[in-house]
Design a protein around this motif. Structure first.
Motif: not given
Length: 98
Positions: A15-30
């Protein structure tokens, strides 16, 4: 082992890089959720932790030396140690030398 594996200890750090990229963060969580520990994510050249991160955050590839430590700091050593047992043992061993 690539140090980027440790960033999978808490992918919300991205989120530090871009909190709006929730889909990308969710992909890393997966990805993180598929493994018992982030240390096991490093299973091939094309699926190495850094490659997986760059697939979601292309700018990370250009600034790994800057972003990596900043993201790890956001996660915190306590969390990384709790999620990465090999790293924790290695660090405990170093601490015992002091």
């Amino acid at each position: 082992m690539q140090y980027e594996a440790y960033l999978f200890a808490d992918p919300t750090c991205f989120e530090y890089l871009d909190a709006r990229l929730t889909k990308e963060i969710e992909a890393l969580k997966a990805i993180a959720n598929q493994y018992e520990t982030p240390e096991l994510i490093n299973d091939g050249q094309q699926t190495a932790p850094s490659k997986r991160i760059i697939a979601q955050f292309p700018d990370y590839g250009k600034a790994k030396p800057v972003f990596g430590p900043q993201l790890a700091e956001r996660i915190g050593l306590e969390v990384i140690r709790s999620r990465c047992p090999h790293f924790n043992r290695w660090l405990s061993r170093l601490e015992s030398l002091i």
